[in-house]
Scaffold this active site. Structure first.
Site, PDB file in Angstrom:
ATOM      1  N   LYS A   1       0.865  -1.171   0.000  1.00  0.00           N
ATOM      2  CA  LYS A   1       0.000   0.000   0.000  1.00  0.00           C
ATOM      3  C   LYS A   1       0.903   1.222   0.000  1.00  0.00           C
ATOM      4  O   LYS A   1       2.068   1.142   0.428  1.00  0.00           O
ATOM      5  CB  LYS A   1      -0.857  -0.006   1.285  1.00  0.00           C
ATOM      6  CG  LYS A   1      -2.136   0.773   1.181  1.00  0.00           C
ATOM      7  CD  LYS A   1      -3.294  -0.058   0.681  1.00  0.00           C
ATOM      8  CE  LYS A   1      -4.554   0.781   0.590  1.00  0.00           C
ATOM      9  NZ  LYS A   1      -5.715   0.036   0.130  1.00  0.00           N
TER      10      LYS A   1
ATOM     11  N   GLY B   1     -23.988   3.657   4.532  1.00  0.00           N
ATOM     12  CA  GLY B   1     -23.078   4.194   3.521  1.00  0.00           C
ATOM     13  C   GLY B   1     -23.511   3.714   2.147  1.00  0.00           C
ATOM     14  O   GLY B   1     -23.336   2.549   1.793  1.00  0.00           O
TER      15      GLY B   1
ATOM     16  N   GLY C   1     -22.539   4.827  -0.937  1.00  0.00           N
ATOM     17  CA  GLY C   1     -21.654   5.406  -1.952  1.00  0.00           C
ATOM     18  C   GLY C   1     -21.522   4.458  -3.122  1.00  0.00           C
ATOM     19  O   GLY C   1     -22.477   3.763  -3.484  1.00  0.00           O
TER      20      GLY C   1
ATOM     21  N   VAL D   1     -19.987   1.529  -3.563  1.00  0.00           N
ATOM     22  CA  VAL D   1     -20.260   0.114  -3.300  1.00  0.00           C
ATOM     23  C   VAL D   1     -21.681  -0.052  -2.739  1.00  0.00           C
ATOM     24  O   VAL D   1     -22.434  -0.924  -3.174  1.00  0.00           O
ATOM     25  CB  VAL D   1     -19.230  -0.483  -2.310  1.00  0.00           C
ATOM     26  CG1 VAL D   1     -19.518  -1.954  -2.059  1.00  0.00           C
ATOM     27  CG2 VAL D   1     -17.814  -0.318  -2.831  1.00  0.00           C
TER      28      VAL D   1
HETATM   29  P1  NAD Z   1     -17.680   6.010  -1.104  1.00  0.00           P
HETATM   30  O1  NAD Z   1     -16.854   7.145  -0.603  1.00  0.00           O
HETATM   31  O2  NAD Z   1     -18.171   6.025  -2.505  1.00  0.00           O
HETATM   32  O3  NAD Z   1     -18.980   5.844  -0.173  1.00  0.00           O
HETATM   33  C1  NAD Z   1     -18.960   5.965   1.195  1.00  0.00           C
HETATM   34  C2  NAD Z   1     -20.334   6.482   1.617  1.00  0.00           C
HETATM   35  O4  NAD Z   1     -20.396   6.470   3.041  1.00  0.00           O
HETATM   36  C3  NAD Z   1     -20.600   7.935   1.186  1.00  0.00           C
HETATM   37  O5  NAD Z   1     -21.880   8.033   0.592  1.00  0.00           O
HETATM   38  C4  NAD Z   1     -20.527   8.705   2.505  1.00  0.00           C
HETATM   39  O6  NAD Z   1     -21.391   9.852   2.520  1.00  0.00           O
HETATM   40  C5  NAD Z   1     -20.996   7.656   3.481  1.00  0.00           C
HETATM   41  N1  NAD Z   1     -20.602   7.900   4.865  1.00  0.00           N
HETATM   42  C6  NAD Z   1     -19.444   8.417   5.341  1.00  0.00           C
HETATM   43  N2  NAD Z   1     -19.479   8.461   6.689  1.00  0.00           N
HETATM   44  C7  NAD Z   1     -20.670   7.941   7.062  1.00  0.00           C
HETATM   45  C8  NAD Z   1     -21.286   7.703   8.310  1.00  0.00           C
HETATM   46  N3  NAD Z   1     -20.679   8.019   9.454  1.00  0.00           N
HETATM   47  N4  NAD Z   1     -22.519   7.136   8.329  1.00  0.00           N
HETATM   48  C9  NAD Z   1     -23.148   6.820   7.181  1.00  0.00           C
HETATM   49  N5  NAD Z   1     -22.610   7.029   5.964  1.00  0.00           N
HETATM   50  C10 NAD Z   1     -21.391   7.580   5.910  1.00  0.00           C
HETATM   51  O7  NAD Z   1     -16.824   4.697  -0.799  1.00  0.00           O
HETATM   52  P2  NAD Z   1     -16.977   3.269  -1.494  1.00  0.00           P
HETATM   53  O8  NAD Z   1     -16.033   3.184  -2.617  1.00  0.00           O
HETATM   54  O9  NAD Z   1     -18.421   2.964  -1.688  1.00  0.00           O
HETATM   55  O10 NAD Z   1     -16.386   2.323  -0.333  1.00  0.00           O
HETATM   56  C11 NAD Z   1     -17.152   2.049   0.838  1.00  0.00           C
HETATM   57  C12 NAD Z   1     -16.300   1.285   1.827  1.00  0.00           C
HETATM   58  O11 NAD Z   1     -15.869   0.055   1.247  1.00  0.00           O
HETATM   59  C13 NAD Z   1     -15.015   2.009   2.247  1.00  0.00           C
HETATM   60  O12 NAD Z   1     -14.756   1.709   3.591  1.00  0.00           O
HETATM   61  C14 NAD Z   1     -13.955   1.381   1.359  1.00  0.00           C
HETATM   62  O13 NAD Z   1     -12.670   1.430   1.967  1.00  0.00           O
HETATM   63  C15 NAD Z   1     -14.449  -0.049   1.271  1.00  0.00           C
HETATM   64  N6  NAD Z   1     -14.007  -0.750   0.051  1.00  0.00           N
HETATM   65  C16 NAD Z   1     -14.314  -0.242  -1.163  1.00  0.00           C
HETATM   66  C17 NAD Z   1     -13.893  -0.914  -2.310  1.00  0.00           C
HETATM   67  C18 NAD Z   1     -14.251  -0.409  -3.690  1.00  0.00           C
HETATM   68  O14 NAD Z   1     -14.103  -1.144  -4.658  1.00  0.00           O
HETATM   69  N7  NAD Z   1     -14.735   0.816  -3.822  1.00  0.00           N
HETATM   70  C19 NAD Z   1     -13.154  -2.115  -2.210  1.00  0.00           C
HETATM   71  C20 NAD Z   1     -12.871  -2.619  -0.921  1.00  0.00           C
HETATM   72  C21 NAD Z   1     -13.298  -1.911   0.198  1.00  0.00           C
END
Ligand code: NAD
Length: 364
Positions: free
Chosen positions: A94, A194, A196, A198
């Site tokens: 990383k 959340g 977002g 995913v």
């Molecule tokens: P993202 O930033 O698109 O979405 C995160 C969402 O969570 C946002 O809508 C944000 O407003 C919301 N959020 C933040 N704090 C919050 C809270 N306290 N309560 C409720 N909602 C809250 O991120 P993502 O790409 O969808 O990833 C989501 C999680 O999955 C992260 O922890 C990321 O590390 C993990 N992850 C993502 C991937 C990927 O392919 N994108 C892969 C492995 C792990």
């Protein structure tokens, strides 16, 4: 300052890298500095027994360099086990760039970072993480081939989030099979925290299957949007004591902690967020005692890494989805192993990953 803080500070001075709390026999840690572009980055290579260390680059305004170092050590270790348990021939790495991605990220800085990645001759392969966009990976690609997650029109595998969501969905179905006797989620109540990249995709899978989906997010506009798009219900109230079948953390890590763990009423926890357990060992065991089935995060959120792995191995969409679908089988195996050995599901997944690395090392 408390005695503990004083002791920790002394330790940092005495053993600035190998003495860090998050240090876990990392193979190599590279500090990258460039005065002209303002680049300050750290690349952490945890383990390369199974293959090159692959893991994203995070740009974050860390409050101190210690925080940045600990983050890269912790995150790179996590990547080792994620790839190992998923059966990929990748090690764990990383990188973190210290700074504000909104104001300090420039193409020059990204290119300079790419040159540092290149200097490792493929031992570390980078990808996107927090604070990075696909366009940044395209910039890194200008100076090194050791980057994944580039745009589809440049030969990349595209957006990993829908694939991550599919893997989480598979892991959730396996956990449901284990806990409720059926993988069918029709009529099951699921709270997605959340929504977002995913989270939205997961809501899509769940609503299509007929689950009763509740959503929660700090972004009000997003909540309205997803509610209308999928007819999911906005959840109000305390998330952790919600009387739902499944809690799916898809926002931040460490939501299962000393303050929340006793409140949980959900019977299954399965989500995308990284590092969901604030304390892997202790909280993993408490969940087991409470008979809450926890699908280990680093196992079920591996769809994203499967997606970028395709870029290295040159396989296509069909194989990506097949490999991701297999998260169902692996999750079920691990939940059964945890039960049989009376250990936490997190520990069971870790053991599988560690065993795979040990076997490969022995065969060398
Ligand atoms: P993202 O930033 O698109 O979405 C995160 C969402 O969570 C946002 O809508 C944000 O407003 C919301 N959020 C933040 N704090 C919050 C809270 N306290 N309560 C409720 N909602 C809250 O991120 P993502 O790409 O969808 O990833 C989501 C999680 O999955 C992260 O922890 C990321 O590390 C993990 N992850 C993502 C991937 C990927 O392919 N994108 C892969 C492995 C792990």
């Amino acid at each position: 300052m408390t005695v503990d803080v004083l002791k920790a500070n002394e330790l940092k001075k005495a053993a600035p890298v190998f003495g860090q709390l998050s240090f876990d026999d990392h193979e190599q840690v590279v500090f990258c500095n460039d005065k002209d572009t303002g680049l300050k980055a750290i690349i952490g290579i945890h383990n390369t027994v199974l293959g090159p260390a692959l893991g994203g680059t995070r740009m974050w305004n860390y409050s101190s360099e210690w925080d940045a170092l600990n983050d890269v050590l912790r995150l790179s270790r996590g990547m080792t086990f994620k790839s190992a348990v998923t059966g990929l021939n990748l090690g764990g790495g990383k990188a973190v760039i210290i700074g504000d991605a909104k104001t300090q990220k420039t193409p020059e800085l990204m290119r300079r970072f790419g040159e540092f990645v290149h200097s490792l001759s493929g031992k570390y392969i980078t990808a996107e993480d927090v604070g990075m966009e696909t366009a940044d990976m395209d910039t890194v690609r200008e100076v090194t081939p050791y980057v994944t997650g580039i745009s589809e029109d440049k030969g990349g595998a595209g957006n990993p989030s829908p694939v991550t969501a599919y893997g989480v969905y598979m892991g959730m179905k396996a956990a449901a099979k284990f806990r409720f006797g059926s993988e069918n989620l029709q009529g099951r109540s699921v709270l997605v925290q959340g929504i977002g990249h995913v989270g939205e995709s997961l809501v899509d899978y769940l609503t299509k299957e007929g689950a009763k989906v509740f959503i929660s997010d700090i972004n009000e506009a997003r909540l309205q949007q997803i509610q209308e798009r999928y007819r999911a219900e906005i959840f109000t109230g305390d998330i952790y004591s919600a009387k739902v079948d499944i809690y799916a953390p898809c926002a931040l890590g460490a939501t299962i902690n000393d303050e929340t763990i006793e409140r949980f009423q959900a019977k299954v926890i399965a989500g995308a967020a990284n590092n969901q357990l604030a304390d892997d060992t202790r909280h993993g065991l408490i969940l087991r005692k409470k008979e809450i089935v926890y699908a280990p995060d680093f196992l079920i959120n591996a769809g994203g890494i499967i997606n970028v792995y395709a870029e290295l191995e040159g396989y296509g969409r069909k194989e990506i989805m097949e490999k991701t679908e297999n998260i169902y089988n692996t999750t079920l195996e691990i939940l059964n192993a945890a039960e049989a050995n009376d250990i936490s599901t997190h520990e069971a997944a870790l053991k599988v990953a560690q065993q795979r690395i040990a076997d490969r090392k022995n065969r060398r």
